[in-house]
Scaffold this active site. Structure first.
Site, mmCIF file in Angstrom:
data_model
loop_
_atom_site.group_PDB
_atom_site.id
_atom_site.type_symbol
_atom_site.label_atom_id
_atom_site.label_comp_id
_atom_site.label_asym_id
_atom_site.label_seq_id
_atom_site.Cartn_x
_atom_site.Cartn_y
_atom_site.Cartn_z
ATOM 1 N N ILE A 183 0.831 -1.205 0.000
ATOM 2 C CA ILE A 183 0.000 0.000 0.000
ATOM 3 C C ILE A 183 0.868 1.257 0.000
ATOM 4 O O ILE A 183 1.884 1.320 0.684
ATOM 5 C CB ILE A 183 -0.925 -0.009 1.228
ATOM 6 C CG1 ILE A 183 -1.870 -1.221 1.189
ATOM 7 C CG2 ILE A 183 -1.732 1.280 1.340
ATOM 8 C CD1 ILE A 183 -2.618 -1.477 2.499
ATOM 9 N N CYS A 184 0.440 2.280 -0.769
ATOM 10 C CA CYS A 184 1.057 3.603 -0.760
ATOM 11 C C CYS A 184 2.513 3.542 -1.234
ATOM 12 O O CYS A 184 2.788 3.161 -2.359
ATOM 13 C CB CYS A 184 0.924 4.217 0.630
ATOM 14 S SG CYS A 184 1.336 5.976 0.711
ATOM 15 N N ILE A 185 3.489 3.860 -0.382
ATOM 16 C CA ILE A 185 4.907 3.816 -0.751
ATOM 17 C C ILE A 185 5.488 2.417 -0.591
ATOM 18 O O ILE A 185 6.557 2.111 -1.129
ATOM 19 C CB ILE A 185 5.722 4.838 0.088
ATOM 20 C CG1 ILE A 185 7.138 5.051 -0.477
ATOM 21 C CG2 ILE A 185 5.785 4.402 1.561
ATOM 22 C CD1 ILE A 185 7.169 5.635 -1.869
ATOM 23 N N THR B 137 -1.868 -0.552 -4.285
ATOM 24 C CA THR B 137 -2.807 0.563 -4.395
ATOM 25 C C THR B 137 -2.101 1.830 -3.928
ATOM 26 O O THR B 137 -1.300 1.785 -2.987
ATOM 27 C CB THR B 137 -4.090 0.301 -3.579
ATOM 28 O OG1 THR B 137 -5.053 1.337 -3.870
ATOM 29 C CG2 THR B 137 -3.829 0.284 -2.088
#
Length: 224
Positions: A136-138, A196
């Protein structure tokens, strides 16, 4: 039978640990699927401590990643070193700068970063066992580094939103980055890697929650 999912945290707070909205969203969506989840974090000192009011480092202050992550997991947490790949059907890594500071050195070194040995062990283990990996994210940069062609891996496709700088670093690590919005997820079917963007985009909390829901849906669907 409900799936067993390991969730790897890296502290508590977007600036120096795991992003709280993202982490809690992942846990809620896993609960929606009636999955059994267990939280893990490295039992090490954070690389730094950030004052989340000012965004500035808190000089002279130290905190432990696992102790801080226990705030998110309501105290139910174990050292990352004890995570047994064989005991779980999937693994999910929420974002936050802890993924780029504590689980790796990406925040400082970009494509030349190193990854915490236990993080590399977990990602390689789930990949070798053909079990899904959610990032997720980074956190997708962890997959890019460990599984990327530059590290001798098979390569993988991830999304980091439309962040040109992060995408360029992923490419240098031998991964392919595709643009997606926070309400979306991307699945690399060949390697069972689901990603994501979450707060890599200028998104609202409900959009982040929605995208993480899609990631969790895909992770559960990919479980054997």
């Amino acid at each position: 039978m409900s799936k067993k999912v390991a969730v790897v945290l890296a502290g508590c707070g977007r600036g120096d640990g795991s992003e709280i909205h993202e982490s809690v969203s992942a846990l809620i969506h896993l609960s929606r699927h009636r999955a059994q989840y267990s939280c893990f974090a490295p039992d090490i000192a954070q690389s730094d401590v950030v004052n989340h009011v000012t965004g500035e480092p808190s000089k002279g202050e130290t905190r432990n990643c696992m102790v801080e992550a226990a705030r998110i997991s309501r105290g139910q947490i174990a050292p990352l070193a004890t995570l047994d790949v064989d005991a779980f059907d999937a693994v999910i890594f929420p974002g936050g700068f802890g993924a780029a500071k504590n689980l790796s050195t990406f925040a400082r070194d970009g494509a030349e970063c190193s990854v915490l040995p236990d993080v590399a062990r977990v990602i390689k283990g789930f990949h070798a066992s053909r079990k899904p990996i959610g990032l997720i994210c980074i956190a997708p940069v962890l997959g890019a580094k460990v599984l990327g062609l530059a590290s001798g891996g098979p390569g993988c496709t991830i999304t980091l939103g439309a962040d040109e700088g992060a995408n360029a670093q992923a490419s240098k690590m031998g991964a392919k980055a595709v643009n997606r919005w926070s309400t979306e997820s991307y699945t690399d079917e060949a390697h069972k890697v689901v990603t994501t963007p979450a707060y890599m985009c200028d998104a609202k909390p409900f959009e982040v929650y929605e995208g993480i829901g899609r990631l969790v849906d895909s992770v559960i669907a990919l479980c054997k």
